[in-house]
Design a protein around this motif. Structure first.
Motif, PDB file in Angstrom:
ATOM      1  N   SER A  60       1.058  -1.116   0.015  1.00 33.62           N
ATOM      2  CA  SER A  60       0.163  -0.233   0.002  1.00 33.62           C
ATOM      3  C   SER A  60       0.882   1.367  -0.063  1.00 33.62           C
ATOM      4  CB  SER A  60      -0.747   0.192   1.317  1.00 33.62           C
ATOM      5  OG  SER A  60      -0.212  -0.098   2.410  1.00 33.62           O
ATOM      6  N   GLN A  61       2.004   1.367   0.839  1.00 37.56           N
ATOM      7  CA  GLN A  61       2.914   2.430   0.714  1.00 37.56           C
ATOM      8  C   GLN A  61       3.470   2.481  -0.580  1.00 37.56           C
ATOM      9  OE1 GLN A  61       3.562   4.391   3.034  1.00 37.56           O
ATOM     10  NE2 GLN A  61       4.726   5.684   1.427  1.00 37.56           N
ATOM     11  N   GLU A  62       3.931   1.322  -1.495  1.00 38.32           N
ATOM     12  CA  GLU A  62       4.400   1.722  -2.749  1.00 38.32           C
ATOM     13  C   GLU A  62       3.356   2.278  -3.529  1.00 38.32           C
ATOM     14  OE1 GLU A  62       7.710  -1.922  -3.279  1.00 38.32           O
ATOM     15  OE2 GLU A  62       5.496  -2.505  -3.435  1.00 38.32           O
ATOM     16  N   MET A  63       1.893   1.876  -3.527  1.00 37.54           N
ATOM     17  CA  MET A  63       1.008   2.203  -4.312  1.00 37.54           C
ATOM     18  C   MET A  63       0.764   3.907  -3.940  1.00 37.54           C
ATOM     19  SD  MET A  63      -0.225   0.026  -6.484  1.00 37.54           S
ATOM     20  CE  MET A  63      -1.506   1.082  -7.075  1.00 37.54           C
ATOM     21  N   GLU A  64       0.758   4.179  -2.967  1.00 35.84           N
ATOM     22  CA  GLU A  64       0.689   5.499  -2.373  1.00 35.84           C
ATOM     23  C   GLU A  64       1.764   6.400  -3.154  1.00 35.84           C
ATOM     24  OE1 GLU A  64      -1.635   8.545  -1.333  1.00 35.84           O
ATOM     25  OE2 GLU A  64      -2.329   6.433  -0.879  1.00 35.84           O
ATOM     26  N   THR A  65       2.936   6.050  -3.004  1.00 32.49           N
ATOM     27  CA  THR A  65       4.140   6.782  -3.712  1.00 32.49           C
ATOM     28  C   THR A  65       3.967   6.855  -5.002  1.00 32.49           C
ATOM     29  OG1 THR A  65       5.546   5.935  -1.814  1.00 32.49           O
ATOM     30  CG2 THR A  65       6.642   6.665  -3.845  1.00 32.49           C
ATOM     31  N   ILE A  66       3.682   5.939  -5.842  1.00 36.58           N
ATOM     32  CA  ILE A  66       3.433   6.047  -7.347  1.00 36.58           C
ATOM     33  C   ILE A  66       2.453   6.715  -7.802  1.00 36.58           C
ATOM     34  CG2 ILE A  66       2.665   4.542  -9.183  1.00 36.58           C
ATOM     35  CD1 ILE A  66       3.776   1.991  -7.807  1.00 36.58           C
ATOM     36  N   ILE A  67       1.244   6.812  -6.770  1.00 38.06           N
ATOM     37  CA  ILE A  67       0.024   7.848  -7.085  1.00 38.06           C
ATOM     38  C   ILE A  67       0.667   9.280  -6.971  1.00 38.06           C
ATOM     39  CG2 ILE A  67      -2.201   8.392  -6.274  1.00 38.06           C
ATOM     40  CD1 ILE A  67      -2.682   5.333  -5.900  1.00 38.06           C
ATOM     41  N   GLN A  68       1.280   9.361  -5.834  1.00 39.95           N
ATOM     42  CA  GLN A  68       1.869  10.795  -5.723  1.00 39.95           C
ATOM     43  C   GLN A  68       2.642  11.388  -6.988  1.00 39.95           C
ATOM     44  OE1 GLN A  68       3.882  11.027  -1.877  1.00 39.95           O
ATOM     45  NE2 GLN A  68       2.069  10.457  -0.773  1.00 39.95           N
ATOM     46  N   VAL A  69       3.450  10.412  -7.334  1.00 41.98           N
ATOM     47  CA  VAL A  69       4.611  10.828  -8.352  1.00 41.98           C
ATOM     48  C   VAL A  69       3.877  11.143  -9.610  1.00 41.98           C
ATOM     49  CG1 VAL A  69       6.291   9.694  -9.935  1.00 41.98           C
ATOM     50  CG2 VAL A  69       6.738   9.554  -7.416  1.00 41.98           C
ATOM     51  N   LEU A  70       2.646  10.149  -9.931  1.00 41.09           N
ATOM     52  CA  LEU A  70       1.808  10.439 -11.113  1.00 41.09           C
ATOM     53  C   LEU A  70       1.162  11.655 -11.040  1.00 41.09           C
ATOM     54  CD1 LEU A  70       0.846   6.629 -11.860  1.00 41.09           C
ATOM     55  CD2 LEU A  70       2.522   8.047 -12.892  1.00 41.09           C
ATOM     56  N   LYS A  71       0.606  11.931  -9.745  1.00 39.09           N
ATOM     57  CA  LYS A  71      -0.089  13.309  -9.887  1.00 39.09           C
ATOM     58  C   LYS A  71       0.691  14.580  -9.837  1.00 39.09           C
ATOM     59  CE  LYS A  71      -4.029  11.651  -6.980  1.00 39.09           C
ATOM     60  NZ  LYS A  71      -4.735  11.786  -5.843  1.00 39.09           N
ATOM     61  N   ALA A  72       1.897  14.430  -9.595  1.00 41.17           N
ATOM     62  CA  ALA A  72       3.056  15.655  -9.686  1.00 41.17           C
ATOM     63  C   ALA A  72       2.612  16.308 -11.111  1.00 41.17           C
ATOM     64  CB  ALA A  72       4.128  15.206  -9.309  1.00 41.17           C
ATOM     65  N   GLY A  73       2.697  17.771 -10.898  1.00 39.53           N
ATOM     66  CA  GLY A  73       2.767  18.390 -12.185  1.00 39.53           C
ATOM     67  C   GLY A  73       1.193  18.508 -12.998  1.00 39.53           C
ATOM     68  N   LYS A  74       0.318  17.558 -12.419  1.00 43.23           N
ATOM     69  CA  LYS A  74      -1.181  17.358 -13.277  1.00 43.23           C
ATOM     70  C   LYS A  74      -1.990  18.497 -12.878  1.00 43.23           C
ATOM     71  CE  LYS A  74      -0.021  13.403 -15.111  1.00 43.23           C
ATOM     72  NZ  LYS A  74       1.151  13.659 -15.446  1.00 43.23           N
ATOM     73  N   SER A  75      -2.880  18.649 -13.555  1.00 39.17           N
ATOM     74  CA  SER A  75      -3.828  19.896 -13.544  1.00 39.17           C
ATOM     75  C   SER A  75      -4.840  19.178 -12.435  1.00 39.17           C
ATOM     76  CB  SER A  75      -4.499  20.188 -14.786  1.00 39.17           C
ATOM     77  OG  SER A  75      -5.472  19.002 -15.279  1.00 39.17           O
ATOM     78  N   GLU A  77      -7.922  18.864 -12.781  1.00 37.48           N
ATOM     79  CA  GLU A  77      -9.001  18.146 -13.570  1.00 37.48           C
ATOM     80  C   GLU A  77      -8.210  16.634 -13.704  1.00 37.48           C
ATOM     81  OE1 GLU A  77     -10.490  17.851 -17.994  1.00 37.48           O
ATOM     82  OE2 GLU A  77     -10.576  19.716 -17.160  1.00 37.48           O
ATOM     83  N   GLU A  78      -7.067  16.749 -13.988  1.00 40.72           N
ATOM     84  CA  GLU A  78      -6.578  15.505 -14.298  1.00 40.72           C
ATOM     85  C   GLU A  78      -6.296  14.700 -12.843  1.00 40.72           C
ATOM     86  OE1 GLU A  78      -3.368  15.716 -17.684  1.00 40.72           O
ATOM     87  OE2 GLU A  78      -2.968  17.268 -16.215  1.00 40.72           O
ATOM     88  N   ILE A  79      -6.136  15.473 -11.903  1.00 45.58           N
ATOM     89  CA  ILE A  79      -6.016  14.722 -10.378  1.00 45.58           C
ATOM     90  C   ILE A  79      -7.303  14.023 -10.143  1.00 45.58           C
ATOM     91  CG2 ILE A  79      -5.648  15.142  -8.184  1.00 45.58           C
ATOM     92  CD1 ILE A  79      -3.419  17.116  -9.220  1.00 45.58           C
ATOM     93  N   GLN A  80      -8.389  15.033 -10.418  1.00 47.29           N
ATOM     94  CA  GLN A  80      -9.784  14.531 -10.137  1.00 47.29           C
ATOM     95  C   GLN A  80     -10.036  13.106 -10.907  1.00 47.29           C
ATOM     96  OE1 GLN A  80     -12.196  17.930 -10.700  1.00 47.29           O
ATOM     97  NE2 GLN A  80     -11.580  18.568  -8.597  1.00 47.29           N
ATOM     98  N   ARG A  81      -9.792  13.069 -12.164  1.00 43.41           N
ATOM     99  CA  ARG A  81      -9.896  12.103 -13.088  1.00 43.41           C
ATOM    100  C   ARG A  81      -9.157  10.763 -12.356  1.00 43.41           C
ATOM    101  NH1 ARG A  81      -9.913  14.537 -18.604  1.00 43.41           N
ATOM    102  NH2 ARG A  81      -7.714  14.685 -18.039  1.00 43.41           N
ATOM    103  N   MET A  82      -8.068  11.131 -12.034  1.00 47.09           N
ATOM    104  CA  MET A  82      -7.170  10.015 -11.449  1.00 47.09           C
ATOM    105  C   MET A  82      -7.769   9.388 -10.161  1.00 47.09           C
ATOM    106  SD  MET A  82      -3.184  11.411 -12.275  1.00 47.09           S
ATOM    107  CE  MET A  82      -2.484   9.848 -11.460  1.00 47.09           C
ATOM    108  N   ASP A  83      -8.345  10.081  -9.448  1.00 44.65           N
ATOM    109  CA  ASP A  83      -8.932   9.845  -7.970  1.00 44.65           C
ATOM    110  C   ASP A  83     -10.256   9.259  -8.253  1.00 44.65           C
ATOM    111  OD1 ASP A  83      -7.105  11.155  -6.462  1.00 44.65           O
ATOM    112  OD2 ASP A  83      -8.314  12.868  -6.174  1.00 44.65           O
ATOM    113  N   ARG A  84     -10.956   9.505  -9.224  1.00 45.10           N
ATOM    114  CA  ARG A  84     -12.302   8.610  -9.708  1.00 45.10           C
ATOM    115  C   ARG A  84     -11.891   7.151 -10.227  1.00 45.10           C
ATOM    116  NH1 ARG A  84     -13.967  13.830 -11.707  1.00 45.10           N
ATOM    117  NH2 ARG A  84     -13.467  13.101 -13.840  1.00 45.10           N
ATOM    118  N   MET A  85     -10.772   7.203 -11.074  1.00 44.76           N
ATOM    119  CA  MET A  85     -10.205   5.816 -11.508  1.00 44.76           C
ATOM    120  C   MET A  85      -9.888   5.066 -10.406  1.00 44.76           C
ATOM    121  SD  MET A  85      -9.653   4.070 -14.358  1.00 44.76           S
ATOM    122  CE  MET A  85      -9.741   5.434 -15.864  1.00 44.76           C
TER     123      MET A  85
END
Length: 93
Positions: A60-75, A77-85
């Motif tokens: 779960s820690q690895e997943m959380e880190t990956i998600i944080q990295v992928l969200k960096a620099g996103k708008s 709207e993109e972050i909300q779309r990722m959260d919904r997914m």
């Protein structure tokens, strides 16, 4: 691999992650490129199922880190779309 994939994969937050896991993430990113949101959810669910079968699982820690990295620099709207997914994926587990 393109520069965008390389940039997130070289994030220092991922430096301690197993190289086989990073390689798998890179492959998923390449395969998922250009997929519509409707295509992406079944693609991710299938990938998750294959990874469970191969015993390649993320903590779960690895997943959380990956998600944080992928969200960096996103708008926002993109972050909300990722959260919904992510919510959809959690509901389907």
């Amino acid at each position: 691999m393109n520069n965008q994939n390389e940039s997130w994969m070289n994030n220092p937050k991922l430096s301690g992650m197993d190289m086989s896991k990073l390689a798998m993430l890179g492959q998923l990113a390449e395969q998922g490129k250009g997929k519509s949101p409707q295509e992406l959810l079944p693609f991710l669910m299938s990938a998750a199922s294959r990874n469970k079968e191969s015993n390649l699982q993320f903590s779960s820690q690895e997943m959380e880190t990956i998600i944080q990295v992928l969200k960096a620099g996103k708008s926002q709207e993109e972050i909300q779309r990722m959260d919904r997914m992510l919510q959809l994926i959690k509901m389907m587990r």
